[in-house]
Design a protein around this motif. Structure first.
Motif, PDB file in Angstrom:
ATOM      1  N   ALA A 186       0.823  -1.218   0.000  1.00 55.43           N
ATOM      2  CA  ALA A 186       0.000   0.000   0.000  1.00 55.43           C
ATOM      3  C   ALA A 186       0.851   1.259   0.000  1.00 55.43           C
ATOM      4  N   LEU A 187       0.318   2.310  -0.629  1.00 55.12           N
ATOM      5  CA  LEU A 187       0.807   3.678  -0.485  1.00 55.12           C
ATOM      6  C   LEU A 187      -0.362   4.426   0.126  1.00 55.12           C
ATOM      7  N   CYS A 188      -0.225   4.854   1.383  1.00 53.35           N
ATOM      8  CA  CYS A 188      -1.419   5.259   2.121  1.00 53.35           C
ATOM      9  C   CYS A 188      -1.105   6.306   3.192  1.00 53.35           C
ATOM     10  N   GLY A 189      -2.176   6.829   3.792  1.00 56.44           N
ATOM     11  CA  GLY A 189      -2.024   7.877   4.799  1.00 56.44           C
ATOM     12  C   GLY A 189      -1.481   7.384   6.123  1.00 56.44           C
ATOM     13  N   GLY A 190      -1.857   6.171   6.527  1.00 57.02           N
ATOM     14  CA  GLY A 190      -1.418   5.626   7.814  1.00 57.02           C
ATOM     15  C   GLY A 190      -0.743   4.282   7.645  1.00 57.02           C
ATOM     16  N   PRO A 191       0.508   4.261   7.152  1.00 57.43           N
ATOM     17  CA  PRO A 191       1.154   2.977   6.836  1.00 57.43           C
ATOM     18  C   PRO A 191       1.335   2.058   8.040  1.00 57.43           C
ATOM     19  N   GLU A 192       1.585   2.624   9.208  1.00 56.91           N
ATOM     20  CA  GLU A 192       1.781   1.778  10.392  1.00 56.91           C
ATOM     21  C   GLU A 192       0.499   1.016  10.719  1.00 56.91           C
ATOM     22  N   VAL A 193      -0.637   1.707  10.639  1.00 61.05           N
ATOM     23  CA  VAL A 193      -1.928   1.075  10.931  1.00 61.05           C
ATOM     24  C   VAL A 193      -2.248   0.011   9.892  1.00 61.05           C
ATOM     25  N   VAL A 194      -2.065   0.330   8.619  1.00 69.21           N
ATOM     26  CA  VAL A 194      -2.375  -0.618   7.547  1.00 69.21           C
ATOM     27  C   VAL A 194      -1.502  -1.867   7.656  1.00 69.21           C
ATOM     28  N   ALA A 195      -0.218  -1.673   7.906  1.00 72.09           N
ATOM     29  CA  ALA A 195       0.683  -2.828   8.013  1.00 72.09           C
ATOM     30  C   ALA A 195       0.306  -3.716   9.193  1.00 72.09           C
ATOM     31  N   ALA A 196      -0.001  -3.099  10.339  1.00 70.27           N
ATOM     32  CA  ALA A 196      -0.323  -3.880  11.539  1.00 70.27           C
ATOM     33  C   ALA A 196      -1.680  -4.556  11.429  1.00 70.27           C
ATOM     34  N   ALA A 225       3.487  -1.315   3.778  1.00 73.16           N
ATOM     35  CA  ALA A 225       2.836  -0.035   3.488  1.00 73.16           C
ATOM     36  C   ALA A 225       3.847   1.099   3.548  1.00 73.16           C
ATOM     37  N   THR A 226       3.671   2.058   2.634  1.00 72.63           N
ATOM     38  CA  THR A 226       4.535   3.229   2.523  1.00 72.63           C
ATOM     39  C   THR A 226       3.696   4.479   2.731  1.00 72.63           C
ATOM     40  N   ARG A 227       4.293   5.487   3.366  1.00 70.89           N
ATOM     41  CA  ARG A 227       3.561   6.733   3.615  1.00 70.89           C
ATOM     42  C   ARG A 227       3.252   7.448   2.309  1.00 70.89           C
ATOM     43  N   LEU A 228       2.021   7.952   2.197  1.00 73.80           N
ATOM     44  CA  LEU A 228       1.572   8.612   0.979  1.00 73.80           C
ATOM     45  C   LEU A 228       2.358   9.885   0.695  1.00 73.80           C
TER      46      LEU A 228
END
Length: 411
Positions: free
Chosen positions: A46-56, A62-65
């Protein structure tokens, strides 16, 4: 892009995911469910707003947008303004590099082609344009799947949204007004489909999962200040919304009805606090749902739901609870009409507590009938989403779709 022999198809998901909005994350969950059930071989990140939340939460890289972490904070100092400007330039290269690593990028649902809430063109619209433009240049297919759209007044935002839609390789919408809005912007939508919101593909909790107290009413609130064109009246609109909603909750409590307050985004907290402070009754409690599954359990436990946020409405309708919408956009009206409750919409900009109570009582009188209607409409929504996912496979994963048909046709 074409993956090498034996290499897994690389799929990216993109958006304001993991940023505190339960609806956005529910759309991601639905798309991940589709990918894991129909295409378990793909590699997803993912490339997203909350990478830590998405990954967990979802177990994907996930990478920060945005390069600049203060992207969505108002910049007033010269240093912050310069950093935000530099971030826009850096994000061009970051986005392009991320897109090139993928064969397909999916934007899962969300109102990415609308401005029904306050929105700046250089925020998410700019990010979406970068995604779609670099996808077209690099040969990576970008799919806008089940997205929302609406008429946009701001010229710069409208231009970015129009070009994002034109450059995407695949588009589908969560309602007909969304497709109509994109067509009105000058985009050819002849091949674009309309399907129910992706959240209807999520599992529905059992009816007995969380029984509530007799007479429970769930009231979904929102930090509502009007739309993108209402900035001059934002505080007045918010004050009227809060006052009307508070008066409605107070009237329910006066009748001895337990009330459960729901939210759908972290920013809704102050509205909950204001209502609790104004009503001050043990009959008013607050849900702690952190997902659409949690919201569905809350709304399934209620006799009736009155809600503002779009995905609060979806959760209540999906579990078959009679629902009244505090509607702030055409998407809410379209959803309610599709589910057979079009008569039960009340304008969020002009909340009239007395009129709202009348509509609420009329809704409750038809409760048994409306529950049967919702059962039928939900079955239809699931079937239509199954068709959406089949179509999506054919559009984005033609090799897998061909192999599936060949297997079915083999003697």
């Amino acid at each position: 892009m074409t993956p090498g022999a034996g290499a897994p198809v690389r799929v990216g998901v993109f958006g304001l995911l993991g940023s505190g909005n339960l609806g956005n994350d529910g759309s991601l969950e639905a798309v991940l469910g589709y990918l894991r059930s129909r295409h378990p071989e793909v590699a997803v990140d993912a490339l997203c707003g909350g990478p830590e939340v998405v990954a967990a939460r979802y177990g994907i890289p996930a990478t920060r947008l945005h390069w600049y972490r203060g992207e969505y904070r108002t910049a007033s100092r010269a240093g912050a303004i310069a950093a935000k400007g530099l971030g826009k330039l850096v994000d061009v290269f970051r986005t392009a590099a991320w897109v090139r690593r993928h064969d397909v990028v999916i934007v899962p649902g969300m109102g990415v082609l609308e401005a029904t809430l306050p929105l700046r063109p250089w925020g998410f619209p700019y990010s979406l344009f970068l995604l779609c433009a670099t996808g077209r240049l690099s040969g990576t297919r970008v799919a806008l799947v089940g997205v929302g759209a609406a008429a946009i007044g701001n010229r710069a935002t409208r231009t970015l949204v129009r070009w994002s839609a034109r450059l995407a390789a695949y588009r589908s919408y969560r309602d007909a007004p969304s497709r109509d809005a994109i067509r009105a912007m000058g985009v050819d939508t002849a091949g674009d489909a309309v399907h129910p919101d992706l959240a209807f593909a999520l599992p529905t909790p059992p009816a007995s999962a969380s029984p509530g107290p007799p007479g429970l009413v769930c009231v979904g609130v929102m930090d509502f200040h009007g739309g993108d064109g209402d900035r001059a009246r934002a505080e007045e609109i918010h004050r009227r919304y809060l006052d009307g909603t508070t008066r409605f909750v107070r009237a329910l409590v006066a009748e001895g009805r337990p009330v459960r307050l729901l939210t759908g985004d972290e920013v809704d907290g102050p509205v909950v606090a204001a209502i609790l402070d104004a009503v001050d009754s043990p009959l008013v409690t607050v849900a702690e749902a952190t997902s659409l599954a949690g919201l569905m359990k809350e709304t399934a436990a209620a006799d009736t739901v009155v809600a503002t946020r779009y995905h609060n409405l979806i959760c209540a309708l999906k579990v078959g609870t009679p629902t009244l919408a505090l509607s702030y956009a055409a998407k809410s009206d379209a959803l309610m009409a599709r589910m057979g409750l079009g008569a039960y919409c009340h304008p969020a900009r002009e909340v009239d507590a007395d009129r709202l109570l009348e509509q609420f009582r009329a809704l409750e009188k038809r409760s048994a009938e409306l529950r049967r209607t919702l059962t039928e409409r939900n079955l239809d929504a699931v079937q239509r989403l199954e068709h959406q996912f089949t179509t999506l496979t054919a559009a984005l994963f033609p090799a897998a779709d061909h192999a599936h048909h060949a297997l079915r046709e083999a003697p």
